[in-house]
Structure formats: structure tokens, C-alpha cells
Motif scaffolding. Structure first.
Motif, PDB file in Angstrom:
ATOM      1  N   VAL A 154       0.837  -1.207   0.000  1.00 59.10           N
ATOM      2  CA  VAL A 154       0.000   0.000   0.000  1.00 59.10           C
ATOM      3  C   VAL A 154       0.872   1.257   0.000  1.00 59.10           C
ATOM      4  CG1 VAL A 154      -1.645   1.369   1.341  1.00 59.10           C
ATOM      5  CG2 VAL A 154      -2.004  -1.087   1.068  1.00 59.10           C
ATOM      6  N   PHE A 155       1.896   1.268   0.850  1.00 61.47           N
ATOM      7  CA  PHE A 155       2.830   2.394   0.865  1.00 61.47           C
ATOM      8  C   PHE A 155       3.497   2.562  -0.497  1.00 61.47           C
ATOM      9  CE2 PHE A 155       3.348   1.965   5.687  1.00 61.47           C
ATOM     10  CZ  PHE A 155       2.580   3.096   5.926  1.00 61.47           C
ATOM     11  N   ALA A 156       3.865   1.440  -1.110  1.00 65.19           N
ATOM     12  CA  ALA A 156       4.524   1.483  -2.415  1.00 65.19           C
ATOM     13  C   ALA A 156       3.608   2.104  -3.467  1.00 65.19           C
ATOM     14  CB  ALA A 156       4.934   0.073  -2.843  1.00 65.19           C
ATOM     15  N   VAL A 157       2.330   1.741  -3.420  1.00 62.60           N
ATOM     16  CA  VAL A 157       1.358   2.276  -4.379  1.00 62.60           C
ATOM     17  C   VAL A 157       1.195   3.783  -4.202  1.00 62.60           C
ATOM     18  CG1 VAL A 157      -1.083   2.269  -5.042  1.00 62.60           C
ATOM     19  CG2 VAL A 157       0.115   0.108  -4.629  1.00 62.60           C
ATOM     20  N   ILE A 158       1.085   4.234  -2.965  1.00 61.73           N
ATOM     21  CA  ILE A 158       0.880   5.661  -2.696  1.00 61.73           C
ATOM     22  C   ILE A 158       2.126   6.471  -3.032  1.00 61.73           C
ATOM     23  CG2 ILE A 158       0.458   7.362  -0.876  1.00 61.73           C
ATOM     24  CD1 ILE A 158      -1.300   5.273   0.518  1.00 61.73           C
ATOM     25  N   ILE A 159       3.293   6.009  -2.590  1.00 58.66           N
ATOM     26  CA  ILE A 159       4.531   6.750  -2.830  1.00 58.66           C
ATOM     27  C   ILE A 159       4.865   6.793  -4.322  1.00 58.66           C
ATOM     28  CG2 ILE A 159       7.038   6.756  -2.438  1.00 58.66           C
ATOM     29  CD1 ILE A 159       6.438   5.517   0.324  1.00 58.66           C
ATOM     30  N   SER A 160       4.638   5.683  -5.002  1.00 58.28           N
ATOM     31  CA  SER A 160       4.940   5.647  -6.442  1.00 58.28           C
ATOM     32  C   SER A 160       3.863   6.331  -7.273  1.00 58.28           C
ATOM     33  CB  SER A 160       5.098   4.199  -6.910  1.00 58.28           C
ATOM     34  OG  SER A 160       3.878   3.484  -6.802  1.00 58.28           O
ATOM     35  N   GLY A 161       2.640   6.389  -6.736  1.00 59.99           N
ATOM     36  CA  GLY A 161       1.534   6.965  -7.494  1.00 59.99           C
ATOM     37  C   GLY A 161       1.063   6.045  -8.609  1.00 59.99           C
ATOM     38  N   SER A 162       1.086   4.740  -8.343  1.00 58.11           N
ATOM     39  CA  SER A 162       0.766   3.751  -9.379  1.00 58.11           C
ATOM     40  C   SER A 162      -0.732   3.586  -9.593  1.00 58.11           C
ATOM     41  CB  SER A 162       1.360   2.385  -9.004  1.00 58.11           C
ATOM     42  OG  SER A 162       2.767   2.432  -8.970  1.00 58.11           O
ATOM     43  N   PRO A 163      -1.182   3.566 -10.848  1.00 60.89           N
ATOM     44  CA  PRO A 163      -2.579   3.227 -11.138  1.00 60.89           C
ATOM     45  C   PRO A 163      -2.806   1.738 -10.900  1.00 60.89           C
ATOM     46  CG  PRO A 163      -1.349   3.476 -13.162  1.00 60.89           C
ATOM     47  CD  PRO A 163      -0.419   3.892 -12.063  1.00 60.89           C
ATOM     48  N   MET A 164      -4.065   1.329 -10.787  1.00 63.87           N
ATOM     49  CA  MET A 164      -4.375  -0.048 -10.406  1.00 63.87           C
ATOM     50  C   MET A 164      -3.908  -1.058 -11.449  1.00 63.87           C
ATOM     51  SD  MET A 164      -5.518  -1.268  -7.648  1.00 63.87           S
ATOM     52  CE  MET A 164      -5.227  -2.990  -7.258  1.00 63.87           C
ATOM     53  N   TRP A 165      -3.952  -0.710 -12.721  1.00 62.81           N
ATOM     54  CA  TRP A 165      -3.500  -1.660 -13.740  1.00 62.81           C
ATOM     55  C   TRP A 165      -2.022  -2.000 -13.559  1.00 62.81           C
ATOM     56  CZ3 TRP A 165       0.572  -0.555 -16.894  1.00 62.81           C
ATOM     57  CH2 TRP A 165       0.900   0.794 -17.112  1.00 62.81           C
ATOM     58  N   LEU A 166      -1.245  -1.012 -13.144  1.00 66.42           N
ATOM     59  CA  LEU A 166       0.173  -1.231 -12.925  1.00 66.42           C
ATOM     60  C   LEU A 166       0.408  -2.087 -11.679  1.00 66.42           C
ATOM     61  CD1 LEU A 166       3.048  -0.674 -13.847  1.00 66.42           C
ATOM     62  CD2 LEU A 166       2.985   1.488 -12.590  1.00 66.42           C
ATOM     63  N   VAL A 167      -0.436  -1.900 -10.667  1.00 70.13           N
ATOM     64  CA  VAL A 167      -0.349  -2.702  -9.447  1.00 70.13           C
ATOM     65  C   VAL A 167      -0.648  -4.161  -9.762  1.00 70.13           C
ATOM     66  CG1 VAL A 167      -1.258  -3.072  -7.119  1.00 70.13           C
ATOM     67  CG2 VAL A 167      -0.994  -0.742  -8.003  1.00 70.13           C
ATOM     68  N   PHE A 168      -1.696  -4.412 -10.534  1.00 70.45           N
ATOM     69  CA  PHE A 168      -2.040  -5.793 -10.914  1.00 70.45           C
ATOM     70  C   PHE A 168      -0.931  -6.424 -11.763  1.00 70.45           C
ATOM     71  CE2 PHE A 168      -6.853  -5.008 -10.444  1.00 70.45           C
ATOM     72  CZ  PHE A 168      -6.864  -5.608  -9.197  1.00 70.45           C
ATOM     73  N   LEU A 169      -0.342  -5.639 -12.662  1.00 70.11           N
ATOM     74  CA  LEU A 169       0.763  -6.140 -13.479  1.00 70.11           C
ATOM     75  C   LEU A 169       1.943  -6.501 -12.590  1.00 70.11           C
ATOM     76  CD1 LEU A 169       2.285  -6.680 -16.124  1.00 70.11           C
ATOM     77  CD2 LEU A 169       2.809  -4.214 -16.234  1.00 70.11           C
ATOM     78  N   TYR A 170       2.274  -5.616 -11.653  1.00 68.79           N
ATOM     79  CA  TYR A 170       3.389  -5.872 -10.737  1.00 68.79           C
ATOM     80  C   TYR A 170       3.135  -7.121  -9.898  1.00 68.79           C
ATOM     81  CZ  TYR A 170       6.090  -5.722  -6.475  1.00 68.79           C
ATOM     82  OH  TYR A 170       6.882  -6.079  -5.406  1.00 68.79           O
ATOM     83  N   GLN A 171       1.958  -7.247  -9.336  1.00 67.51           N
ATOM     84  CA  GLN A 171       1.661  -8.391  -8.478  1.00 67.51           C
ATOM     85  C   GLN A 171       1.730  -9.706  -9.258  1.00 67.51           C
ATOM     86  OE1 GLN A 171      -2.160  -7.272  -6.672  1.00 67.51           O
ATOM     87  NE2 GLN A 171      -1.087  -6.853  -4.755  1.00 67.51           N
ATOM     88  N   SER A 172       1.262  -9.693 -10.497  1.00 65.57           N
ATOM     89  CA  SER A 172       1.316 -10.900 -11.327  1.00 65.57           C
ATOM     90  C   SER A 172       2.763 -11.271 -11.628  1.00 65.57           C
ATOM     91  CB  SER A 172       0.547 -10.682 -12.635  1.00 65.57           C
ATOM     92  OG  SER A 172      -0.821 -10.410 -12.371  1.00 65.57           O
ATOM     93  N   MET A 173       3.581 -10.273 -11.964  1.00 63.09           N
ATOM     94  CA  MET A 173       4.999 -10.519 -12.221  1.00 63.09           C
ATOM     95  C   MET A 173       5.705 -10.992 -10.954  1.00 63.09           C
ATOM     96  SD  MET A 173       6.081  -7.336 -14.711  1.00 63.09           S
ATOM     97  CE  MET A 173       7.810  -7.831 -14.636  1.00 63.09           C
ATOM     98  N   SER A 174       5.357 -10.382  -9.831  1.00 64.79           N
ATOM     99  CA  SER A 174       5.998 -10.720  -8.557  1.00 64.79           C
ATOM    100  C   SER A 174       5.769 -12.183  -8.198  1.00 64.79           C
ATOM    101  CB  SER A 174       5.450  -9.811  -7.443  1.00 64.79           C
ATOM    102  OG  SER A 174       6.042 -10.128  -6.208  1.00 64.79           O
ATOM    103  N   VAL A 175       4.558 -12.660  -8.407  1.00 67.72           N
ATOM    104  CA  VAL A 175       4.229 -14.057  -8.112  1.00 67.72           C
ATOM    105  C   VAL A 175       5.079 -15.003  -8.959  1.00 67.72           C
ATOM    106  CG1 VAL A 175       2.462 -15.832  -8.410  1.00 67.72           C
ATOM    107  CG2 VAL A 175       1.878 -13.691  -7.280  1.00 67.72           C
ATOM    108  N   VAL A 176       5.126 -14.748 -10.255  1.00 64.85           N
ATOM    109  CA  VAL A 176       5.851 -15.631 -11.170  1.00 64.85           C
ATOM    110  C   VAL A 176       7.352 -15.577 -10.913  1.00 64.85           C
ATOM    111  CG1 VAL A 176       6.404 -16.095 -13.587  1.00 64.85           C
ATOM    112  CG2 VAL A 176       4.064 -15.483 -12.941  1.00 64.85           C
ATOM    113  N   PHE A 177       7.907 -14.384 -10.707  1.00 66.15           N
ATOM    114  CA  PHE A 177       9.336 -14.260 -10.471  1.00 66.15           C
ATOM    115  C   PHE A 177       9.738 -14.923  -9.159  1.00 66.15           C
ATOM    116  CE2 PHE A 177       9.360 -11.315 -13.938  1.00 66.15           C
ATOM    117  CZ  PHE A 177      10.675 -11.291 -14.390  1.00 66.15           C
ATOM    118  N   SER A 178       8.891 -14.820  -8.157  1.00 64.44           N
ATOM    119  CA  SER A 178       9.181 -15.455  -6.875  1.00 64.44           C
ATOM    120  C   SER A 178       9.174 -16.973  -7.012  1.00 64.44           C
ATOM    121  CB  SER A 178       8.168 -15.018  -5.813  1.00 64.44           C
ATOM    122  OG  SER A 178       8.510 -15.522  -4.550  1.00 64.44           O
TER     123      SER A 178
END
Length: 274
Positions: A154-178
Motif C-alpha cells: 500500500v505504501f509502495a502504491v501511494i509513494i509511487s503513485g501507481s494506477p491499479m492496472w500497474l499494481v495488478f501487473l506488478y503483483q502478477s509478475m511478482s508471483v511468477v518471479f518469486s
């Protein structure tokens, strides 16, 4: 690029679940064919514990998802955050910068702080107790840690100013990379080393799961390896010297029984060896 934005702006929950399950299935098959280490363990029993924690993570993220949505909407509507303050730039560059920021705060910083803060470490410790690191280990997080990680996201989203589509993209990538960097797969060493200059490779992350300091406190990255190299937390260790687990909980009764794993954060603190 617009197709990616449109997809992740409205990505169905089913698709997000398929990304998680599909990643585990793919890396499970690869590590069976090309294992880094030949473990003597009951793989399905081991997976059962880690899948339990995967499910609790999903529940935590689902229950708190509305907070993430509100945060992203706030950033976009109020033009708040680093991305919102940038001049007009190409969409691909906007996306890359956003992913880097989300990875820095939501993954690297969150991971680093959990190692350096005693009460947070009690929860993160469950992840390190795994003595058979494979792709299912990626989501071996105590529910308490899932909440901690969500707060950092949540802090990352607010500080970066990320729109929700970018958050979903990041979370999907994060799961696969992990799942990728935890997978018990053997890549050619030169290839793994080259990869590690850009993203977190399997060999790079396996060092983090060595059972003793200072290796446990290194290689915190999830997607991008730049943060460990930039902040001096990168280290290496020959794979043949790696022993998985954490030195304070090396007994099977402590690291491979679900009932004890859930209780570990509330047990007496044990100081690691130096």
C-alpha cells in the motif's frame, strides 16, 4: 502496450489465480526434470504446508484488496506520487519506472525491514525455516507476514503513485518471479550469472536461504536485482555450500510441522549465530 493496460485494468480474479497456479505447475515440472538439488523428501507433503500458507496469503490479500484499490484511486485522482509528478514520458518507460518503484518499496524494502526488525522477523522466520526450497516455498508466508507485506505494498502504491492496472501487473509478475527464483532448478552457471545482473536468478536467491548469517541477510530482491547491488546487500555463495533453513530452527519438528510453524511468531525469540 495499451492492450496490456486494458487487460490488467480489468483482469478477472480467475486469471490472477491461474497465473499463481500455472506458475507453480510449470516450475514444478521443470524442477522435477532439471533439479538443482536432489532432495530426499516427500514432495507432496512438503507442498501441502506451503500451499496452506499460499491460501492464507490469498485470503489476506482478498480481504484487504479494497484498501489497495482506494490507494491507487487516490494516487491517480489526486495526482499524488512519483509517477504522477513525472512529465509526459513514453508509456513503456512509465511502466518500467513504476515496476521498479513498486519492487523497491513493496518487495526489497519490505524484505529488508522484516530481517532488521525483531518482531517482524518472528513472522518472516517461517519462510526461512523451509529446508527444502522449491517453487512452492515462494508463498510460504505466515498470515501475519502477509499483512505486513500488504502494508508495504500500500505504501509502495501511494509513494509511487501507481494506477491499479500497474499494481495488478506488478503483483502478477511478482508471483511468477518469486516462483522462478525459489524453484529447485539448475540453470547453466554462466546463464544464471548473466540473468542475475538484471533480475533475481535462482542461484542468487538460494544464497538468501542459506541457514546462517551473513548470507541470510543478503539478496533481498524479488524481481529486479539492481537494488541488492545498489545498496550493497548482494552476496554470492557456491551452490554446493548452501544449506537451507535457519540455524535457530533446524529440527524437523520445528520446521516441518504446520502447527508449530503457525505458533513460531509467538514463541520465545532465539538469536541467530553470527
Amino acid at each position: 502496450m495499451n492492450e496490456i493496460i486494458n487487460y490488467f485494468s480489468t483482469i478477472p480474479s480467475l486469471h490472477r489465480a491461474l497465473i499463481l497456479v500455472g506458475g507453480i505447475a510449470i516450475f514444478w515440472m521443470i524442477e522435477n526434470a532439471f533439479p538443482l538439488f536432489k532432495f530426499e523428501y516427500k514432495k507432496w507433503n512438503h507442498a501441502g504446508i506451503n500451499i496452506f500458507f499460499t491460501l492464507t496469503t490469498i485470503v489476506v490479500n482478498f480481504v484487504l484488496a479494497f484498501i489497495l484499490l482506494l490507494s491507487a484511486d487516490f494516487a491517480v485522482e489526486k495526482k499524488f506520487g512519483l509517477l504522477q509528478w513525472l512529465p509526459e514520458i513514453p508509456l513503456w518507460l512509465f511502466t518500467l519506472i513504476g515496476l521498479l518503484l513498486l519492487d523497491l518499496i513493496g518487495a526489497y524494502l519490505a524484505h529488508l525491514v522484516q530481517h532488521k526488525t525483531k518482531w517482524m522477523w518472528r513472522f518472516h522466520l517461517i519462510h526461512h525455516t523451509d529446508t527444502w526450497i522449491d517453487t512452492t516455498s515462494a508463498n510460504r508466508h505466515h498470515p501475519g507476514e502477509s499483512v505486513i507485506r500488504f502494508v508495504f505494498t500500500v505504501f509502495a502504491v501511494i509513494i509511487s503513485g501507481s494506477p491499479m492496472w500497474l499494481v495488478f501487473l506488478y503483483q502478477s509478475m511478482s508471483v511468477v518471479f518469486s516462483q522462478f527464483n525459489h524453484a529447485n532448478i539448475s540453470l547453466p552457471e554462466k546463464l544464471d550469472k548473466i540473468i542475475s545482473y538484471f533480475i533475481v536468478s535462482p542461484n542468487m536467491h538460494k544464497v538468501h536461504h542459506h541457514y546462517m548469517l551473513p548470507y541470510t541477510d543478503s539478496n533481498y530482491g524479488n524481481i529486479f536485482s539492481i537494488w541488492d547491488r545498489l545498496f550493497g546487500t548482494f552476496t554470492s555463495l557456491p551452490k554446493e555450500n548452501i544449506i537451507y533453513g535457519v540455524d535457530t530452527h533446524m529440527k524437523t519438528a520445528e520446521n516441518n510441522q504446520l502447527s508449530n510453524l503457525i505458533q513460531i511468531p509467538f514463541q520465545k525469540h532465539r538469536s541467530p549465530q553470527n
